[in-house]
Design a protein around this motif. Structure first.
Motif, PDB file in Angstrom:
ATOM      1  N   UNK A 160       0.773  -1.228   0.000  1.00  0.00           N
ATOM      2  CA  UNK A 160       0.000   0.000   0.000  1.00  0.00           C
ATOM      3  C   UNK A 160       0.808   1.283   0.000  1.00  0.00           C
ATOM      4  N   UNK A 161       2.107   1.199  -0.028  1.00  0.00           N
ATOM      5  CA  UNK A 161       2.954   2.392  -0.007  1.00  0.00           C
ATOM      6  C   UNK A 161       3.403   2.760  -1.422  1.00  0.00           C
ATOM      7  N   UNK A 162       2.945   3.909  -1.894  1.00  0.00           N
ATOM      8  CA  UNK A 162       3.315   4.384  -3.224  1.00  0.00           C
ATOM      9  C   UNK A 162       4.833   4.501  -3.354  1.00  0.00           C
ATOM     10  N   UNK A 182      11.864   0.863  -5.605  1.00  0.00           N
ATOM     11  CA  UNK A 182      12.695   2.038  -5.859  1.00  0.00           C
ATOM     12  C   UNK A 182      13.336   2.060  -7.240  1.00  0.00           C
ATOM     13  N   UNK A 183      13.064   1.076  -8.062  1.00  0.00           N
ATOM     14  CA  UNK A 183      13.682   0.978  -9.391  1.00  0.00           C
ATOM     15  C   UNK A 183      12.732   1.407 -10.505  1.00  0.00           C
ATOM     16  N   UNK A 184      11.837   2.289 -10.234  1.00  0.00           N
ATOM     17  CA  UNK A 184      10.851   2.750 -11.198  1.00  0.00           C
ATOM     18  C   UNK A 184      11.511   3.228 -12.504  1.00  0.00           C
ATOM     19  N   UNK A 210      -5.499  -2.995 -10.904  1.00  0.00           N
ATOM     20  CA  UNK A 210      -5.522  -3.970  -9.811  1.00  0.00           C
ATOM     21  C   UNK A 210      -5.468  -3.290  -8.446  1.00  0.00           C
ATOM     22  N   UNK A 211      -6.004  -2.104  -8.365  1.00  0.00           N
ATOM     23  CA  UNK A 211      -5.920  -1.330  -7.135  1.00  0.00           C
ATOM     24  C   UNK A 211      -7.188  -1.483  -6.293  1.00  0.00           C
ATOM     25  N   UNK A 212      -7.625  -2.728  -6.121  1.00  0.00           N
ATOM     26  CA  UNK A 212      -8.764  -3.025  -5.269  1.00  0.00           C
ATOM     27  C   UNK A 212      -8.388  -4.211  -4.378  1.00  0.00           C
ATOM     28  N   UNK A 213      -9.049  -4.340  -3.244  1.00  0.00           N
ATOM     29  CA  UNK A 213      -8.700  -5.446  -2.334  1.00  0.00           C
ATOM     30  C   UNK A 213      -8.873  -6.839  -2.935  1.00  0.00           C
ATOM     31  N   UNK A 214      -9.808  -7.007  -3.869  1.00  0.00           N
ATOM     32  CA  UNK A 214     -10.051  -8.334  -4.429  1.00  0.00           C
ATOM     33  C   UNK A 214      -9.339  -8.570  -5.762  1.00  0.00           C
ATOM     34  N   UNK A 215      -8.497  -7.644  -6.181  1.00  0.00           N
ATOM     35  CA  UNK A 215      -7.753  -7.804  -7.441  1.00  0.00           C
ATOM     36  C   UNK A 215      -6.637  -8.823  -7.275  1.00  0.00           C
ATOM     37  N   UNK A 216      -6.286  -9.513  -8.362  1.00  0.00           N
ATOM     38  CA  UNK A 216      -5.170 -10.460  -8.275  1.00  0.00           C
ATOM     39  C   UNK A 216      -3.849  -9.734  -8.019  1.00  0.00           C
TER      40      UNK A 216
END
Length: 132
Positions: free
Chosen positions: A10-12, A18-20, A47-53
């Motif tokens: 959950x941390x952007x 760190x290798x963006x 995929x930014x939902x709790x039920x996303x893979x």
């Protein structure tokens, strides 16, 4: 193709370990050659939902799980502390196809490192037939 990263939990700021800055090249190649490359911004957004893979994890079991879930033929794993691929991958049937040492590329290009961690070394691994 999966590039194995730790779960950012959950941390952007923790996305892509760190290798963006290194993701644009494989994302561009995947777009040109029309193959799936994860994780990338669009996949994370979708995929930014709790039920996303999920597609996170660098350890063997997480990578194997993601290979099966996403039906992948190749993965990229990285290490910062060893210049030789950890033998756990080959012992589990993964075959090294290619490698990129970002430290060596920096020396050739004379670039300044743009990430806070040590420069990684990537291995492109062919997934064992039984794991895909």
């Amino acid at each position: 193709m999966l590039l194995a990263f730790n779960n950012p939990n959950g941390s952007y700021e923790a996305l892509f370990d760190g290798y963006r800055a290194l993701l644009d090249i494989p994302a561009y190649v995947a777009c040109q050659k029309e193959f799936l490359f994860i994780p990338y911004w669009w996949a994370i957004t979708e995929a930014n939902t709790p039920d996303s893979p999920e597609f996170w994890g660098r350890d063997l079991e997480s990578v194997k799980s993601n290979v099966q879930k996403w039906k992948l033929d190749y993965v990229i794993v990285y290490q910062t502390d060893q210049k030789r691929l950890d033998n756990i991958w080959e012992l589990n049937g993964f075959t090294s196809v290619s490698e990129i040492d970002w430290t060596e590329l920096e020396k050739l290009a004379g670039t300044i490192v743009r990430w806070p961690q040590p420069s990684p070394k990537w291995w492109l691994l062919k997934v064992p037939t039984k794991a895909s």
